[in-house]
Each structure stands twice: as C-alpha cells, then as structure tokens.
Motif scaffolding. Structure first.
Motif, PDB file in Angstrom:
ATOM      1  N   LYS A   1       0.813  -1.234   0.000  1.00 18.11           N
ATOM      2  CA  LYS A   1       0.000   0.000   0.000  1.00 18.11           C
ATOM      3  C   LYS A   1       0.839   1.273   0.000  1.00 18.11           C
ATOM      4  CE  LYS A   1      -4.709  -0.593   1.523  1.00 18.11           C
ATOM      5  NZ  LYS A   1      -4.993  -1.958   1.956  1.00 18.11           N
TER       6      LYS A   1
ATOM      7  N   ASP B   1       2.496   1.851  -3.358  1.00 16.67           N
ATOM      8  CA  ASP B   1       1.488   2.323  -4.302  1.00 16.67           C
ATOM      9  C   ASP B   1       1.192   3.806  -4.064  1.00 16.67           C
ATOM     10  OD1 ASP B   1      -0.945   1.492  -6.201  1.00 16.67           O
ATOM     11  OD2 ASP B   1      -1.711   2.828  -4.644  1.00 16.67           O
TER      12      ASP B   1
ATOM     13  N   ASP C   1      -3.019  -0.339  -9.310  1.00 19.41           N
ATOM     14  CA  ASP C   1      -4.276  -0.139  -8.572  1.00 19.41           C
ATOM     15  C   ASP C   1      -5.020   1.098  -9.087  1.00 19.41           C
ATOM     16  OD1 ASP C   1      -3.879  -2.358  -7.082  1.00 19.41           O
ATOM     17  OD2 ASP C   1      -3.824  -1.354  -5.124  1.00 19.41           O
TER      18      ASP C   1
ATOM     19  N   VAL D   1      -8.978   0.790 -11.593  1.00 20.61           N
ATOM     20  CA  VAL D   1     -10.275   1.453 -11.373  1.00 20.61           C
ATOM     21  C   VAL D   1     -10.913   1.787 -12.727  1.00 20.61           C
ATOM     22  CG1 VAL D   1     -11.414   3.474 -10.347  1.00 20.61           C
ATOM     23  CG2 VAL D   1      -9.384   2.493  -9.241  1.00 20.61           C
TER      24      VAL D   1
ATOM     25  N   GLU E   1     -16.678   4.739 -12.809  1.00 18.58           N
ATOM     26  CA  GLU E   1     -15.291   4.339 -12.531  1.00 18.58           C
ATOM     27  C   GLU E   1     -14.487   4.240 -13.832  1.00 18.58           C
ATOM     28  OE1 GLU E   1     -15.939   2.098  -8.258  1.00 18.58           O
ATOM     29  OE2 GLU E   1     -15.770   0.840 -10.030  1.00 18.58           O
TER      30      GLU E   1
ATOM     31  N   GLN F   1      -9.595   7.259  -6.235  1.00 20.03           N
ATOM     32  CA  GLN F   1      -8.567   6.525  -5.504  1.00 20.03           C
ATOM     33  C   GLN F   1      -8.699   5.006  -5.629  1.00 20.03           C
ATOM     34  OE1 GLN F   1      -8.241   8.046  -1.566  1.00 20.03           O
ATOM     35  NE2 GLN F   1      -6.061   7.684  -1.537  1.00 20.03           N
ATOM     36  N   GLN F   2      -9.913   4.512  -5.337  1.00 24.63           N
ATOM     37  CA  GLN F   2     -10.125   3.053  -5.333  1.00 24.63           C
ATOM     38  C   GLN F   2     -11.487   2.740  -5.947  1.00 24.63           C
ATOM     39  OE1 GLN F   2      -7.564   1.373  -4.348  1.00 24.63           O
ATOM     40  NE2 GLN F   2      -6.487   2.769  -2.956  1.00 24.63           N
TER      41      GLN F   2
ATOM     42  N   GLY G   1     -13.925  -2.550  -4.199  1.00 23.60           N
ATOM     43  CA  GLY G   1     -12.610  -3.050  -3.788  1.00 23.60           C
ATOM     44  C   GLY G   1     -11.938  -3.776  -4.960  1.00 23.60           C
ATOM     45  N   HIS G   2     -10.621  -3.895  -4.903  1.00 23.87           N
ATOM     46  CA  HIS G   2      -9.901  -4.468  -6.051  1.00 23.87           C
ATOM     47  C   HIS G   2     -10.199  -5.942  -6.274  1.00 23.87           C
ATOM     48  CE1 HIS G   2      -7.568  -1.012  -7.281  1.00 23.87           C
ATOM     49  NE2 HIS G   2      -7.495  -0.696  -5.996  1.00 23.87           N
TER      50      HIS G   2
END
Ligand SMILES: [Zn+2]
Ligand SMILES: [Zn+2]
Length: 284
Positions: free
Chosen positions: A185, A188, A199, A203, A211, A232-233, A237-238
């Motif tokens: 994290k 990244d 990451d 998105v 997204e 950001q994300q 979730g990924h």
C-alpha cells in the motif's frame, strides 16, 4: 549518446518491451493480485496475436514512425521546440510531459465520443486485467493514436531523443500499470504521486460507468488530479470489482481475436455525439 540512441532505437525499444513484458509476466505468475476469470492461455494467444497484427500494420503504413517524423521535423525546423532552441534537457522534459498530456486528452476523447469509444472498448472489454491488457488495442485505434502523435510532433517539434524516451516509457508503463500485481500500500501511495500504478488504472477498467470514466492517465498521475478525473479506489474493492464492459461478456466477442476485430462494429449507434458522465446514484 543521442546519436547512439537514435541509431539503435528499434533495438532499445524491443529490449525494453520484451524485458518489461517478461518481468511483469513472471511477477503476475508468482504473485497475482486477482484470480483470472478466463483461460490465460486463450487470452494471451489472442491479445498477443492482436499486438503482432498491430505491429505489422504500423510497420506497413508508417515505416518511419514517430522517430522518423521527429527527425524530419528537426531537419525542416518544424514545431515550437525546434523554433525556440531551448537547452536540450529542458526541451526533453517539456516534450515528454506535453506528449503525456496529449495522451491523457486523447484517452478522455476516446471515452467521450461514442464512435471512438467503439474502438477503445476493445481495450476495456478484456474480462481480466493483466500485462497483455495494456497492449491490447483495436488496429484502428492504434492508427488513430499514431496520427495524433504525428500531429503533436509537427506542432511541438520535440527532440528525437524525447520521442524515443516517450515511446519506451509509455510502452513500459502501460505494461506495468496493467499488471495483475499487488504492490504494498505505501509503495502504491508513494508511486502514485508521480506515475499511474496498477491499482490506480485498474479502477478505469471497472464495468461501472463512473469508474471507467476516471483515471485516464497512462504515465503521469497528475493529469487526473488536476482535471478532477481522479478516483482513488473502486467502490467494490480491487478483489470484488468486475472488469470489463457490461454488454460484452461472451468469449467469442471479447476473447477471440476475430471478435475483437469486429467489436467496434457491434450494436447500434444511439448515443449523442458527446457523452455526459453518468454517475450512479449513491456515488459522488
Ligand atoms: Zn479507457
Ligand atoms: Zn487500460
């Protein structure tokens, strides 16, 4: 040094391409971020088949490519940077940054204009996200990109070395940031202040419209932050997000090269010429 790079440009580019590709392929094999949903062998054969086809088409249509045009622009004195004669390092920084900004704008454009989105959705329709996704584009989009780069070179007049640096970095980072890999994290977070990380770009490959319409950058992450397209994300979730495009899910459409080549011509044209961003309810 610069003469050496210009002479051996093709070898330098191929070495970086194969070097980064093999590195990412091994990294993905040893520590994948997400489990793949489709057969890797089948996807890779078709995605890489498309890459080979695109390379042959480009070689045939534009044998001199961007480097050839940059040399011609330099000799003829075309473009802003050839006119102003700045120190070489400054010209390189300006040229690489400006070309990256142009790629960002081009990416926003191919999402906003439905006709161009038809071409670009070949990149997005991949059901998984890995190093081969990063180099999977429809031949017509590859030709369009090349013509836009040509226009940029004629207007900007970048040093030849800047064009080579840009092509190598764009290609290397496209493979890196499509990697099915897990960076720690903090790494990244730190990298994201400068470049687009896996990451961050993942998105952009979400099936969710809002997204997909974010994180358009390929190299520098600043354009998305400056122009308000940064996310950001992914909401899910990924691990749980879905990769791809809602309406195209069948292997014969989005995995096989034959399906990929005709994908832009599938479905009726019904959208208005410039898309608005359709935000899902509940999102910001
Ligand atoms: Zn896109
Ligand atoms: Zn992508």
């Amino acid at each position: 040094m610069s003469d050496f790079i210009t002479t051996y440009e093709i070898y330098i580019r191929l070495s970086f391409f194969f070097g980064i590709f093999i590195l990412m392929a091994i990294w993905e094999m040893l520590a994948p971020k997400r489990a793949l949903t489709t057969s890797k062998l089948l996807r890779w054969l078709n995605n890489l088949g498309l890459v080979v086809l695109n390379s042959l088409i480009l070689r045939w249509l534009f044998p001199a490519a961007t480097v050839g045009l940059a040399i011609l622009a330099h000799q003829a004195g075309w473009g802003l940077l050839n006119y102003y004669q700045l120190p070489i390092w400054m010209s390189i920084v300006i040229a690489v940054t400006a070309m990256d900004f142009m790629i960002y704008l081009q990416h926003v454009m191919v999402h906003a204009i439905p006709l161009l989105w038809r071409l670009h959705r070949v990149h997005h329709a991949d059901l998984d996200y890995d190093v081969t996704t990063g180099i999977r584009f429809h031949p017509l989009e590859i030709i369009l990109s090349m013509l836009i780069k040509f226009a940029m070179i004629i207007i900007l007049g970048p040093p030849v070395i800047a064009v080579i640096i840009f092509e190598v970095v764009l290609n290397a980072l496209a493979m890196f940031n499509h990697g099915n890999i897990a960076l720690p994290k903090t790494v990244d977070w730190l990298l994201r202040w400068l470049i687009v990380t896996p990451d961050m770009h993942r998105v952009h490959h979400s099936v969710e419209d809002d997204e997909t319409n974010s994180n358009f950058g390929f190299n520098l992450s600043c354009w998305d932050r400056i122009f308000g397209t940064y996310r950001q994300q992914p909401r899910a979730g990924h691990q749980n997000m879905t990769i791809g495009i809602h309406q195209f899910k069948q292997a014969k459409q989005v995995v096989w090269i034959t399906g990929l080549l005709i994908l832009p011509f599938q479905g009726k044209i019904k959208e208005y010429a410039i898309n608005t961003r359709r935000w899902n309810s509940g999102s910001d």
